[in-house]
Write a protein that holds these residues in place. Structure first.
Motif, PDB file in Angstrom:
ATOM      1  N   THR A   1       0.807  -1.208  -0.064  1.00 54.78           N
ATOM      2  CA  THR A   1      -0.044   0.025  -0.075  1.00 54.78           C
ATOM      3  C   THR A   1       0.917   1.318  -0.117  1.00 54.78           C
ATOM      4  O   THR A   1       0.457   2.141  -0.822  1.00 54.78           O
ATOM      5  CB  THR A   1      -1.024   0.031   1.244  1.00 54.78           C
ATOM      6  OG1 THR A   1      -0.223  -0.338   2.343  1.00 54.78           O
ATOM      7  CG2 THR A   1      -2.058  -0.935   0.878  1.00 54.78           C
ATOM      8  N   ILE A   2       1.869   1.123   0.485  1.00 58.99           N
ATOM      9  CA  ILE A   2       2.758   2.633   0.824  1.00 58.99           C
ATOM     10  C   ILE A   2       3.302   2.675  -0.853  1.00 58.99           C
ATOM     11  O   ILE A   2       2.991   4.125  -1.030  1.00 58.99           O
ATOM     12  CB  ILE A   2       4.070   2.299   1.667  1.00 58.99           C
ATOM     13  CG1 ILE A   2       3.208   2.465   3.007  1.00 58.99           C
ATOM     14  CG2 ILE A   2       5.000   3.276   1.423  1.00 58.99           C
ATOM     15  CD1 ILE A   2       4.331   2.107   4.160  1.00 58.99           C
ATOM     16  N   PRO A   3       3.859   1.876  -1.545  1.00 52.93           N
ATOM     17  CA  PRO A   3       4.241   2.524  -2.792  1.00 52.93           C
ATOM     18  C   PRO A   3       3.100   2.599  -3.535  1.00 52.93           C
ATOM     19  O   PRO A   3       3.294   3.396  -4.611  1.00 52.93           O
ATOM     20  CB  PRO A   3       5.088   1.083  -3.280  1.00 52.93           C
ATOM     21  CG  PRO A   3       4.717   0.092  -2.334  1.00 52.93           C
ATOM     22  CD  PRO A   3       4.365   0.431  -1.224  1.00 52.93           C
ATOM     23  N   GLY A   4       1.977   2.128  -3.329  1.00 48.20           N
ATOM     24  CA  GLY A   4       0.682   2.099  -4.116  1.00 48.20           C
ATOM     25  C   GLY A   4       0.400   3.622  -4.062  1.00 48.20           C
ATOM     26  O   GLY A   4      -0.085   4.435  -5.049  1.00 48.20           O
ATOM     27  N   ILE A   5       0.188   3.959  -2.732  1.00 53.23           N
ATOM     28  CA  ILE A   5      -0.272   5.338  -2.427  1.00 53.23           C
ATOM     29  C   ILE A   5       0.660   6.540  -3.060  1.00 53.23           C
ATOM     30  O   ILE A   5       0.179   7.513  -3.472  1.00 53.23           O
ATOM     31  CB  ILE A   5      -0.260   5.448  -0.878  1.00 53.23           C
ATOM     32  CG1 ILE A   5      -1.497   4.659  -0.451  1.00 53.23           C
ATOM     33  CG2 ILE A   5      -0.491   7.042  -0.427  1.00 53.23           C
ATOM     34  CD1 ILE A   5      -1.788   4.682   0.973  1.00 53.23           C
ATOM     35  N   THR A   6       1.990   6.062  -2.983  1.00 51.78           N
ATOM     36  CA  THR A   6       3.123   6.920  -3.556  1.00 51.78           C
ATOM     37  C   THR A   6       2.502   7.124  -4.805  1.00 51.78           C
ATOM     38  O   THR A   6       2.899   8.331  -5.462  1.00 51.78           O
ATOM     39  CB  THR A   6       4.583   6.351  -3.364  1.00 51.78           C
ATOM     40  OG1 THR A   6       4.588   6.120  -1.896  1.00 51.78           O
ATOM     41  CG2 THR A   6       5.545   7.555  -3.761  1.00 51.78           C
TER      42      THR A   6
END
Lengths: 312, 612
Positions: A274-279
């Motif tokens: 989720t973190i790279p996705g949100i980024t």
């Protein structure tokens, strides 16, 4: 009007005020003024600066190695001691990897945009202005490339050149070139009929000179606006290609690759995906807002349409 | 002739119990109970029971194998490891339908963690679970690891160990309807000797001939391991006429464009080849004319219960468990290690784990002597690798570090290998320094003007990629840059298999085999360069150990050869050993008779059925 849409007269007065202002302060300052008043552009710029800052300064400030593994600290959530954004399945610092991933995305986006803008301008101008066999050839080539899905083009390039960022830049750049060339060609065809071009021809200017001195400045702004849209496309394409393993190769982190790795551990630590996705979302949002804002500022026709002015 | 499977060297108590059972003086439950008192394992007792002809009571015992851990939520208490085979009632008979006994019909949907291989025993470079449905071997391992007949009705060995005879019953057919007799089996085995790249597994075999209804295998020398290869997928029996028609050219050469194994297969197993789609799936259908099995531990001797089996390729590890939980598949081979605990806590599923005879190894192409030509460098690289850490991080503890070529659970494992290849960064750097590698620009070592930077190939599979990335980062810690290249399975094999420098510098590979030394011979023997000796390594000590193994006439000699082999491998490092993983099989509790066990790598499907 009751629904907030300006009447024709209100819109006209607004344009008139802008025209008078631009006459008073000059076009550059007028554009700057419009940019300052464009909230979406400001928001996009702020967001973009934050993300860009993270990509440029993050790795320098943290000083950590994105490939460093700590097998004793795998799949930690954000906020764990020593790891701002947690760790991935091999115990690598997610924060540093995201920062580097942003850098990679922006690098690819810049490369793609530069390539597609230069090639798109050249091909579109030559095709549109020269006409005849040159136009037919360029149009055929553009249509040919346009007919291929991006993923297929990327796979073909990866097959020939190997996986990595260079084939991704070439593949996405080539497909985007086709898009930009089509628009530029259309603009040039329209401009070619205008009086100032006719006058230049009548004045005996060479084709190259007309293209360079008269057409190029007139199509640069819409081409830049279009290119700004394709920056977002390039970022998404890079992420998608890295997701399927065609983009950045280990140990270079990429946002798409991190999402791909992280999805295998969604049950254990979903932050890895989720973190790279949100980024990616933030990055694309920033670029899109900036692109929309620039379009509003520099493309008067679209700006007028947006403000409810009937061109006819 | 001696050593027939019919005359196991049983203790008198076991023999007496067996006689009582066969005379129906005691029931099955009593037999099992008293066998346990006599010190016989559950699986071994089940095997004997099966060999005696089964029982009229529902038999689910054989569903679990020796050295197998089978758990359900109820039985495992959170999935803790046990060394006991799970009680039959806990693993299978969960519903009324199960108590009613097998029913025919349905398609078993099985998830498989690898891409599929060509269904041709003689030319494939890997065999998949479908081989256990389409084909039969002449012999097999039973759940206890003992050798039992499968296609043959019996076998015997001469006292001098130079001749083996396999009896082929009359009336055996292949899927195309052709009769399979001893001569045809012998001819197919001779074809393996001629054409298969894996034939070296049985190098001590001299000839295969037919003598009436017997296949006669003559040895060059006595070898205790002679039967091993014949129980594997590569020696599964094919209708030689069909195979030759498609696979051999008029010049007697192997036909590279053969469609055998991809578009058709002509085996003798209970299922027929239907569809073979690499990267996607394999489909087999029940063979209604199946003449029956000789395998003693199968309850079902006739045609299979299932209508069909469909294996779905799921190379994305995280997807496997999800598909099982969602009901997209019924059974699963090797879920992602991180998902095993969750699956074990699901009361609708049964998880079976057992130690696997497998290993992750790094091949270093010796035709790049500037990198890997000297032992000191190879040892330096090996010391840079934290195997225990990788086992915990990548396998979630579901495996073991290996410091030599064998998995630690193998019966021939030589623990003295653990003196080598321990993780020690200082030692790694020292050895690389002593080998002449000095730190150069960008943190990459150099020697004689050569940067220690090379291409490092890995197959596109989740766990292998994780292992490869972990190794890459650890090499970087000692100034070695391995540029990872992730490719699909077929390309990986192709790029590992070229001669000389046509083959990639370094590659990660995973082997899976019930008898480690048999297969490691192929990877390490100098006569198997360039393929499958991907390292192109010529190690006299390894070759000597191979020769000792293949001439070992007794178990003691075999153990000595195995130890010699492991120590030579661990020190000379033709390959860098990394770790082995446990095999994990999971099935929906509505699936019965699905019997994966450690000795055969995959389950058989003769007894498998699904509740309606």
């Amino acid at each position: 009007m009751a629904d907030g849409t300006p009447t024709h007269l209100e819109a006209w007065n607004l344009q008139l005020a802008e025209f008078e202002e631009s006459s008073r302060v000059g076009p550059a300052r007028a554009a700057l003024g419009r940019m300052r008043r464009n909230k979406l552009l400001l928001l996009g710029t702020a967001l973009g600066l934050i993300v860009l800052g993270a990509g440029v300064l993050g790795p320098i400030i943290s000083g950590a190695d994105p490939a460093f593994q700590s097998f004793a600290s795998t799949l930690l959530p954000p906020g764990s001691e020593g790891y701002l954004l947690g760790t991935d399945h091999l115990g690598r610092d997610m924060a540093v990897r995201v920062f580097i991933g942003i850098r990679v995305s922006l690098m690819v986006a810049a490369g793609v945009t530069l390539l597609s803008l230069v090639l798109g301008l050249v091909l579109g101008m030559f095709g549109g202005f020269l006409g005849g066999w040159a136009d037919r050839t360029i149009r055929g080539a553009v249509d040919f490339v346009w007919g291929f899905p991006l993923i297929l083009v990327a796979v073909l390039f990866a097959g020939g050149l190997g996986e990595g960022l260079f084939p991704v830049i070439l593949a996405v750049g080539l497909v985007n070139t086709a898009a930009i060339a089509r628009v530029v060609r259309g603009e040039v065809l329209s401009l070619s009929e205008r009086e100032f071009v006719e006058a230049a021809r009548a004045g005996g200017l060479s084709t190259a000179r007309i293209m360079w001195r008269h057409l190029f400045p007139n199509i640069l702004a819409p081409a830049l606006v279009l290119a700004s849209y394709y920056v977002a496309v390039a970022i998404i394409a890079e992420a998608a290609l890295s997701f399927i393993g065609l983009g950045a190769q280990p140990p270079t982190p990429s946002l798409g690759g991190m999402v791909s790795d992280g999805r295998n551990f969604l049950q254990q630590n979903h932050w890895g995906a989720t973190i790279p996705g949100i980024t990616i979302v933030l990055l694309v949002l920033a670029v899109s807002l900036i692109g929309d804002g620039l379009r509003d500022v520099f493309d008067p026709r679209l700006r007028h349409e947006a403000k409810g002015v009937d061109e006819e | 002739m001696g050593n027939s499977w019919m005359d196991p060297d049983l203790g008198p108590e076991v023999a007496e119990l067996t006689e009582q059972y066969m005379a129906k003086k005691i029931g099955r439950r009593q037999f099992m109970k008293r066998m346990g008192v006599a010190g016989v394992g559950v699986a071994a007792a089940a095997s004997i029971l099966a060999a005696c002809g089964g029982d009229d009571e529902p038999d689910t015992t054989a569903a679990t194998a020796a050295a197998t851990t089978a758990t359900t939520a109820a039985a495992s208490d959170g999935g803790a490891d046990t060394t006991q085979a799970a009680a039959p009632a806990e693993t299978t008979a969960t519903t009324e339908a199960a108590m009613m006994g097998p029913v025919s019909g349905g398609t078993l949907r099985e998830g498989y963690n690898r891409d599929v291989s060509k269904h041709d025993p003689a030319t494939t470079n890997w065999y998949d679970p479908a081989f256990f449905a389409i084909y039969e071997a002449i012999l097999s391992n039973d759940p206890s690891g003992a050798t039992v007949p499968q296609f043959a009705s019996g076998y015997s060995a001469s006292d001098d160990g130079l001749e083996y005879r396999f009896t082929i019953p009359e009336g055996k057919l292949s899927h195309s309807g052709g009769t399979i007799n001893a001569e045809m089996v012998a001819e197919f085995y001779r074809s393996i000797q001629t054409y298969s790249f894996i034939a070296g597994l049985a190098a001590p075999v001299d000839t295969y001939e037919a003598d009436g209804n017997e296949v006669v295998m003559k040895m060059k020398n006595p070898w205790v391991g002679a039967l091993g290869p014949h129980k594997t997928g590569y020696w599964r029996i094919v209708n030689i006429n069909t195979w030759k028609e498609h696979s051999i050219t008029a010049d007697g050469e192997l036909n590279a464009a053969s469609t055998y194994g991809t578009e058709l297969a002509d085996g003798t197993g209970p299922f027929t080849h239907e569809e073979w789609v690499p990267g996607s799936h394999v489909l087999v259908r029940r063979w209604d004319d199946y003449p029956g099995s000789e395998t003693p531990f199968f309850d079902n001797k006739g045609p299979a219960y299932l209508d069909a089996i469909r294996w779905t390729v799921i190379t994305e590890a995280g997807q496997r468990a999800t598909q099982l939980e969602n009901g997209d598949i019924d059974t699963l081979i090797n879920p992602a290690h991180q998902d095993i605990g969750r699956l074990e806590s699901n009361s609708d599923l049964t998880v079976i784990r057992h130690p696997e005879w497998s290993g992750y190894h790094l091949a270093m192409n010796r035709d790049y002597p500037e990198y890997f030509g000297d032992r000191l460098t190879r040892q330096g690289l090996s010391h840079a690798l934290d195997r225990e850490g990788m086992v915990q991080a990548i396998l979630f503890g579901n495996g073991a570090a290996t410091y030599g070529p064998f998995p630690t659970t193998d019966r021939n494992y030589e623990s003295a290998v653990e003196q080598y290849n321990q993780f020690d960064l200082d030692l790694a750097n020292q050895k690389l320094d002593r080998a002449g590698w000095t730190m150069g620009s960008g943190g990459v070592r150099e020697r004689d003007g050569v940067r220690f930077e090379f291409r490092y190939l890995v197959e596109d599979e989740t766990v292998q990629k994780s292992v490869a990335e972990a190794v890459q980062a650890q090499f970087a810690n000692v100034g070695v840059r391995a540029n990872l290249d992730v490719v699909d399975r077929a390309l990986a094999f192709e790029q590992q298999s070229g001669p000389g420098r046509d083959s990639v510098e370094m590659s990660l590979f995973f082997w899976l085999w019930p008898i480690p030394l048999d297969v490691l011979i192929l990877f390490g023997g100098s006569q198997f360069i360039p393929v499958p000796n991907f390292s192109h390594a010529v190690e006299p000590r390894v070759d000597d150990a191979i020769a000792s193994w293949q001439t070992s006439a007794t178990e003691a000699q075999a153990q000595a050869a195995a130890s010699q082999f492991q120590l030579a491998w661990a020190e000379e490092l033709p390959y860098i050993p990394l770790m082995n993983q446990n095999a994990t099989f999971v099935h929906n509790n509505k699936v019965h008779g699905w019997q994966p066990f450690v000795w055969n790598l995959y389950p058989y499907y003769n007894d498998t059925w699904i509740e309606a």
